[in-house]
Design a protein around this motif. Structure first.
Motif, PDB file in Angstrom:
ATOM      1  N   GLY A 107      45.184  -8.377  34.651  1.00 62.13           N
ATOM      2  CA  GLY A 107      44.350  -8.828  33.543  1.00 62.13           C
ATOM      3  C   GLY A 107      43.573 -10.086  33.896  1.00 62.13           C
ATOM      4  O   GLY A 107      42.396 -10.230  33.562  1.00 62.13           O
ATOM      5  N   VAL A 108      44.224 -11.001  34.610  1.00 61.61           N
ATOM      6  CA  VAL A 108      43.546 -12.219  35.056  1.00 61.61           C
ATOM      7  C   VAL A 108      42.402 -11.856  36.008  1.00 61.61           C
ATOM      8  O   VAL A 108      41.293 -12.399  35.915  1.00 61.61           O
ATOM      9  CB  VAL A 108      44.547 -13.186  35.724  1.00 61.61           C
ATOM     10  CG1 VAL A 108      43.836 -14.301  36.464  1.00 61.61           C
ATOM     11  CG2 VAL A 108      45.494 -13.760  34.678  1.00 61.61           C
ATOM     12  N   ILE A 109      42.648 -10.918  36.901  1.00 62.41           N
ATOM     13  CA  ILE A 109      41.599 -10.489  37.831  1.00 62.41           C
ATOM     14  C   ILE A 109      40.429  -9.858  37.077  1.00 62.41           C
ATOM     15  O   ILE A 109      39.263 -10.170  37.335  1.00 62.41           O
ATOM     16  CB  ILE A 109      42.173  -9.514  38.880  1.00 62.41           C
ATOM     17  CG1 ILE A 109      43.084 -10.267  39.841  1.00 62.41           C
ATOM     18  CG2 ILE A 109      41.051  -8.811  39.642  1.00 62.41           C
ATOM     19  CD1 ILE A 109      43.836  -9.390  40.806  1.00 62.41           C
ATOM     20  N   ASP A 110      40.723  -8.982  36.122  1.00 61.72           N
ATOM     21  CA  ASP A 110      39.650  -8.321  35.372  1.00 61.72           C
ATOM     22  C   ASP A 110      38.825  -9.310  34.552  1.00 61.72           C
ATOM     23  O   ASP A 110      37.596  -9.225  34.524  1.00 61.72           O
ATOM     24  CB  ASP A 110      40.227  -7.254  34.446  1.00 61.72           C
ATOM     25  CG  ASP A 110      40.034  -5.854  34.987  1.00 61.72           C
ATOM     26  OD1 ASP A 110      39.343  -5.689  35.998  1.00 61.72           O
ATOM     27  OD2 ASP A 110      40.576  -4.913  34.380  1.00 61.72           O
ATOM     28  N   PHE A 111      39.476 -10.232  33.874  1.00 67.00           N
ATOM     29  CA  PHE A 111      38.716 -11.202  33.100  1.00 67.00           C
ATOM     30  C   PHE A 111      37.949 -12.157  34.007  1.00 67.00           C
ATOM     31  O   PHE A 111      36.872 -12.622  33.658  1.00 67.00           O
ATOM     32  CB  PHE A 111      39.610 -11.954  32.108  1.00 67.00           C
ATOM     33  CG  PHE A 111      39.826 -11.187  30.841  1.00 67.00           C
ATOM     34  CD1 PHE A 111      38.839 -11.132  29.875  1.00 67.00           C
ATOM     35  CD2 PHE A 111      40.993 -10.481  30.636  1.00 67.00           C
ATOM     36  CE1 PHE A 111      39.013 -10.411  28.716  1.00 67.00           C
ATOM     37  CE2 PHE A 111      41.183  -9.748  29.469  1.00 67.00           C
ATOM     38  CZ  PHE A 111      40.193  -9.714  28.511  1.00 67.00           C
ATOM     39  N   GLY A 112      38.482 -12.430  35.187  1.00 67.95           N
ATOM     40  CA  GLY A 112      37.720 -13.202  36.172  1.00 67.95           C
ATOM     41  C   GLY A 112      36.455 -12.465  36.579  1.00 67.95           C
ATOM     42  O   GLY A 112      35.387 -13.069  36.709  1.00 67.95           O
ATOM     43  N   ARG A 113      36.557 -11.148  36.795  1.00 70.44           N
ATOM     44  CA  ARG A 113      35.370 -10.338  37.104  1.00 70.44           C
ATOM     45  C   ARG A 113      34.364 -10.384  35.955  1.00 70.44           C
ATOM     46  O   ARG A 113      33.156 -10.463  36.172  1.00 70.44           O
ATOM     47  CB  ARG A 113      35.760  -8.874  37.341  1.00 70.44           C
ATOM     48  CG  ARG A 113      36.349  -8.563  38.668  1.00 70.44           C
ATOM     49  CD  ARG A 113      36.649  -7.062  38.829  1.00 70.44           C
ATOM     50  NE  ARG A 113      35.481  -6.241  38.576  1.00 70.44           N
ATOM     51  CZ  ARG A 113      35.350  -5.400  37.553  1.00 70.44           C
ATOM     52  NH1 ARG A 113      36.306  -5.264  36.673  1.00 70.44           N
ATOM     53  NH2 ARG A 113      34.259  -4.691  37.406  1.00 70.44           N
ATOM     54  N   LEU A 114      34.876 -10.330  34.720  1.00 70.72           N
ATOM     55  CA  LEU A 114      33.992 -10.376  33.552  1.00 70.72           C
ATOM     56  C   LEU A 114      33.235 -11.701  33.502  1.00 70.72           C
ATOM     57  O   LEU A 114      32.010 -11.714  33.321  1.00 70.72           O
ATOM     58  CB  LEU A 114      34.794 -10.185  32.269  1.00 70.72           C
ATOM     59  CG  LEU A 114      34.016 -10.324  30.958  1.00 70.72           C
ATOM     60  CD1 LEU A 114      32.940  -9.255  30.837  1.00 70.72           C
ATOM     61  CD2 LEU A 114      34.969 -10.267  29.775  1.00 70.72           C
ATOM     62  N   PHE A 115      33.927 -12.805  33.682  1.00 67.93           N
ATOM     63  CA  PHE A 115      33.255 -14.111  33.640  1.00 67.93           C
ATOM     64  C   PHE A 115      32.301 -14.288  34.811  1.00 67.93           C
ATOM     65  O   PHE A 115      31.226 -14.861  34.666  1.00 67.93           O
ATOM     66  CB  PHE A 115      34.281 -15.250  33.607  1.00 67.93           C
ATOM     67  CG  PHE A 115      35.081 -15.286  32.334  1.00 67.93           C
ATOM     68  CD1 PHE A 115      34.458 -15.197  31.101  1.00 67.93           C
ATOM     69  CD2 PHE A 115      36.452 -15.391  32.365  1.00 67.93           C
ATOM     70  CE1 PHE A 115      35.183 -15.218  29.920  1.00 67.93           C
ATOM     71  CE2 PHE A 115      37.191 -15.409  31.191  1.00 67.93           C
ATOM     72  CZ  PHE A 115      36.552 -15.325  29.971  1.00 67.93           C
TER      73      PHE A 115
END
Length: 127
Positions: free
Chosen positions: A26-34
């Motif tokens: 989840g941290v990786i995915d939200f990092g990709r989003l930002f």
């Protein structure tokens, strides 16, 4: 360490490891989003900088935005909208790209409702 303590450690690991992996992904995915939002915002700003110049065409502005996105690592084809380019009036450049989560959060997208990343930059057109 006794045999029963080793068994407890294995059970604790089996119970907690999936939670930690989901949290990490989840941290990786939200990092990709930002990261995607930051890149799209910068591309819109770069397009607006080009759009305020009097000697550039809309095609040049669009190509600048596409190049910026490609250099930023976004391969998704963008939607680019350029506002009216009237002297001494604000001109807007709106850039939008598709986005999808890669991990289990993909199944939760109905909760967060994120399928596109969009940014708009506005600058005053030169004479």
């Amino acid at each position: 360490m006794s045999r029963s303590e080793r068994g407890f450690a294995a059970v604790e690991t089996a119970l907690l490891l999936p939670v930690f992996i989901l949290l990490f992904m989840g941290v990786i995915d939200f990092g990709r989003l930002f990261w995607t939002q930051n890149t799209v915002t910068a591309a819109a700003e770069e397009g607006a900088r080009m759009a305020v110049l009097t000697d550039t065409s809309d095609d040049e502005v669009m190509q600048t935005v596409k190049d910026y996105l490609k250099n930023g690592g976004i391969e998704e084809p963008p939607t680019i909208e350029i506002g009216a380019r009237v002297p001494d009036q604000p001109v807007s450049v709106k850039v939008s790209v598709g986005f999808s989560f890669m991990t289990l959060l993909h199944s939760l997208t109905s909760l967060v409702d994120i399928d596109r990343v969009t940014s708009t930059a506005v600058m005053v057109h030169e004479r």
